[in-house]
Write an enzyme that holds these catalytic residues in place. Structure first.
Site, short mmCIF file in Angstrom:
data_model
loop_
_atom_site.label_atom_id
_atom_site.label_comp_id
_atom_site.label_asym_id
_atom_site.label_seq_id
_atom_site.Cartn_x
_atom_site.Cartn_y
_atom_site.Cartn_z
CG HIS A 121 63.01 13.08 34.11
ND1 HIS A 121 63.22 14.05 33.16
CD2 HIS A 121 63.75 13.46 35.19
CE1 HIS A 121 64.03 14.97 33.63
NE2 HIS A 121 64.36 14.64 34.87
CG ASP A 198 64.93 7.53 31.36
OD1 ASP A 198 66.12 7.34 31.68
OD2 ASP A 198 64.30 8.56 31.67
CD GLN A 201 67.21 8.72 38.67
OE1 GLN A 201 67.68 8.33 39.74
NE2 GLN A 201 67.51 9.89 38.15
CE LYS A 224 70.41 11.35 36.29
NZ LYS A 224 69.71 12.26 37.21
CB CYS A 364 62.09 16.61 35.96
SG CYS A 364 63.11 18.08 35.95
#
Length: 406
Positions: A121, A198, A201, A224, A364
């Site tokens: 991202h 990260d 997700q 999320k 993104c």
């Protein structure tokens, strides 16, 4: 086993209509919906104990402080951090990444190397580019394959004694690819590099164990995973958090202030300047409670069932191409696709008229789209409160839109 009818009752928004049609919400990778149990916690905070935390001696302040710190402990236990003060509250994943990138400004030298993956991202690309501009460090990229996976053989050739940091998402937001972060972390540590993952997700689908992973930094956002927007967390190993300087100056993050010198507070407050999103932090803890009550194994199993079903149904549509791994066991519950001759934006607009919420564009993750030489994709992302009947509605909607646009 997911009791889908009971779970759907927890989400008030699923009862609404859009453009006269029942809402089918397949934009969960952008933000998940919020259950009534979490909404109630938000309302309770503002109705009953809204106050600033840590500095007050009055009862409301103490109650709010207790709830806020209880939420920190819930997050610590969920991600299996060794200590609660290794959990830093932030405004979200982007804030968390920038906090680390800013801190490494004083730790990197010119010609040091940092590595990022091609599946990131923008939030896990731009801060590192800015860090390189400040320090003279060199940014290298783990390439991706046509299957939407990372080229680990090339990754090994990029690693050297010059490598100081490696950054990779746990799950690709654009393709749903589950990256082999265990191997990425192990190989990075062999050359003495730190690793930031990260987890934005991954967090809704995978219960990451930061100690088992031996990851140095792990970041995610509450919105999320059934929580509110505007709050997230940074996990950092204590040893690294002590090395990094504060990201911002202000109240709360200080031990003592004089005009001659300021000393900083201990962890976690060193990185939490100013009044935090108190209600958001408390609601983040409530959202984690909610998801754990359902159970992440049950969530993962059901979402994989949805992914398999949707993949099979969409694949029957003429001219439809799905991007990313062909094997669904290598993916989270995301399908990124295009119809030959149809712009993804146009597809998204028509689906919205049918009450179906999907995401279109580059998500993104423009380097991924450039790799495939496309302007973007249609992304349908599923959560544990979605149903196969909703997927049938999506498939019918895509077929209808394709017939209109081709």
């Amino acid at each position: 086993m997911i009791a889908i009818e009971n779970i759907r009752k927890d989400f008030p928004i699923l009862n609404r209509t859009v453009n006269g049609q029942p809402l089918v919400y397949f934009d969960n990778a952008a933000t998940s919906q919020t259950p009534q149990q979490v909404i109630d916690v938000i309302v309770d905070y503002y109705q009953n104990y809204n106050a600033n935390i840590h500095r007050g001696v009055h009862s409301l302040s103490q109650e709010a402080t207790d709830k806020y710190e209880e939420a920190r402990i819930k997050i610590q236990k969920h991600f299996n951090a060794a200590k609660s003060y290794e959990i830093i509250f932030t405004s979200g994943t982007t804030h968390s990444i920038n906090l680390v990138a800013n801190g490494f400004t004083s730790l990197l030298q010119a010609e040091d190397e940092i590595i990022v993956s091609a599946l990131e991202h923008h939030s896990n690309i731009v801060p590192w580019q800015m860090l390189c501009e400040r320090t003279g460090a060199i940014l290298k990229v783990i390439p991706m394959t046509t299957e939407g996976t990372l080229d680990l053989a090339t990754y090994e050739t990029l690693l050297s004694e010059k490598t100081k940091l490696v950054f990779c998402n746990h799950v690709s937001n654009a393709l749903g690819t589950i990256n082999p972060i265990e191997a990425i972390i192990t190989k990075a540590h062999k050359v003495g590099a730190a690793v930031l993952v990260d987890g934005a997700q991954a967090a809704p689908h995978i219960k990451a164990d930061v100690q088992a992973l031996d990851v140095d930094f792990y970041v995610t956002s509450a919105h999320k995973m059934c929580g509110p927007t505007g709050v997230g967390m940074l996990y950092g190993k204590e040893s690294w958090l002590k090395k990094l300087p504060p990201y911002q100056g202000g109240g709360e993050m200080i031990a003592e202030v004089t005009f001659e010198k300021t000393t900083y507070a201990d962890l976690p407050h060193k990185f939490e300047a100013g009044t935090p999103n108190i209600c958001g932090g408390i609601a983040f803890g409530a959202a984690i409670d909610y998801m754990n009550q359902i159970g992440f194994d049950a969530i993962a199993s059901y979402e994989h069932e949805l992914l398999d079903y949707a993949t099979e149904k969409l694949a029957t549509i003429d001219g439809l191409r799905i991007y990313g791994p062909k094997e669904t066991n290598l993916k989270a519950s995301v399908i990124s696709f295009n119809i030959e001759g149809v712009h993804p934006y146009d597809m998204g607009v028509i689906l919205d008229k049918l009450g179906i919420a999907v995401r279109t564009g580059h998500h993104c993750a423009q380097p991924i789209m450039d790799f495939y030489c496309i302007p973007g994709t249609v992304r349908a992302s599923f959560a544990f409160y979605n149903t196969k009947a909703e997927i049938d509605t999506l498939v019918a909607g895509v077929e209808r839109a394709a017939n209109m646009l081709r």
